[in-house]
Write an enzyme that holds these catalytic residues in place. Sequence first.
Site, short mmCIF file in Angstrom:
data_model
loop_
_atom_site.label_atom_id
_atom_site.label_comp_id
_atom_site.label_asym_id
_atom_site.label_seq_id
_atom_site.Cartn_x
_atom_site.Cartn_y
_atom_site.Cartn_z
N SER A 41 0.65 -1.15 -0.04
CA SER A 41 -0.05 0.22 0.05
C SER A 41 0.78 1.27 0.07
O SER A 41 0.27 2.42 -0.44
CB SER A 41 -0.86 0.00 1.30
N HIS A 248 -0.34 5.99 6.87
CA HIS A 248 0.18 5.87 5.55
C HIS A 248 0.30 7.25 4.85
O HIS A 248 -0.23 8.20 5.25
CB HIS A 248 -1.01 5.22 4.52
C1 LIG Z 1 6.05 -4.14 11.18
C2 LIG Z 1 6.09 -3.19 12.43
C3 LIG Z 1 4.95 -2.12 12.48
C4 LIG Z 1 5.72 -1.06 12.87
C5 LIG Z 1 5.46 0.24 12.05
C6 LIG Z 1 6.66 0.44 11.36
C7 LIG Z 1 6.41 1.73 10.33
C8 LIG Z 1 6.72 1.89 8.93
C9 LIG Z 1 6.37 0.52 8.28
C10 LIG Z 1 5.35 0.93 7.27
C11 LIG Z 1 5.16 -0.41 6.72
C12 LIG Z 1 3.83 -0.60 5.74
C13 LIG Z 1 3.64 -1.50 4.80
C14 LIG Z 1 2.64 -1.73 4.00
C15 LIG Z 1 1.28 -1.39 4.37
C16 LIG Z 1 -0.04 -1.91 3.75
O1 LIG Z 1 -0.07 -2.54 2.86
O2 LIG Z 1 -0.95 -1.77 4.52
C17 LIG Z 1 -2.15 -2.34 4.56
C18 LIG Z 1 -3.07 -1.45 3.88
C19 LIG Z 1 -4.49 -1.82 3.98
C20 LIG Z 1 -4.77 -3.04 4.33
N1 LIG Z 1 -6.11 -3.40 4.15
O3 LIG Z 1 -6.50 -4.42 4.56
O4 LIG Z 1 -6.91 -2.94 3.70
C21 LIG Z 1 -3.93 -3.90 4.86
C22 LIG Z 1 -2.71 -3.26 5.10
#
Ligand SMILES: CCCCCCCCCCCCCCCC(=O)Oc1ccc([N+](=O)[O-])cc1
Length: 266
Positions: A41, A248
Amino acid sequence: MPRPTRAMSVAALTALLTLTTLSAAGSASAAGVNYVALGDSYASGLGAGSYTAESGSCKRSTNAYAYLWKNAHAPSSFAFTACSGARTDDVINNQLSVLNSSTTLVSISVGGNDAGFASTMQTCVLDSDSACINAVETAKAYANNTLPGKLDQVYAAIHAKAPNARVVVLGYPHLYKIGGSCIFGIGDTKRKAINSAADVLDGVIAKRAANAGFAFGDVRSIFTEHEICGSATTWLNSTTFPIEESYHPKASGHSGGYLPVFSAQV
Ligand SMILES: CCCCCCCCCCCCCCCC(=O)Oc1ccc([N+](=O)[O-])cc1
């Protein structure tokens, strides 16, 4: 050959000036570039609004850095298959069919969902400091022990399908400013824990990218003073509605943060 008319000369001069100006601005057309934008995302642009109808629940935004780069550079082709919520396995299974030996440029951010981004954030926002710290420790252990192998698999699959591409891997920003105030936000203990998880993720991702021969774009410094809680101009959504857009990048985070970091690696 007829003597050039004044109108023709003006047109020629204008064309020349336009070309010169575009080149100087770094936005001349990227003819011959076949660009594929992969990932989760943070790559699809969830949180940045203006989602394309074709993308459905993948929520691909016309404000996402990939789309902005495409608009600025007019590559010969552009395929945007990033999808909200994607993990490494989802990228391998659902996003790579657009890659081929003609692909010259690939961008990707992935790994955060494998490490438990959504559940970790939920724990940290709703539960105690110690519960948050425990969740972050679990996420870090995953990132250090299991994620490297998962990233190696994705990067190998990309290289196998697109052996001629320059691959730019993008990282994740610190989500929180430390010491700032926000009325309904979380305290510094949780903020520091979450930021340290982003550091671990970025460290692992940067290492696996380098090992694969890919470039890494680190967005942490450019997002400084644009994080949640106390930054004057935050580039990230705090807890918001729709809930999945929380934590985000906003459109400003893509245009001001991810786009210049990506462009510098192309
Ligand atoms: C892994 C440890 C968590 C602590 C936070 C670390 C901060 C920065 C890292 C950000 C990583 C973001 C990864 C991707 C986000 C993503 O795809 O989020 C989603 C967005 C939407 C959905 N959904 O289900 O609609 C599910 C997940």
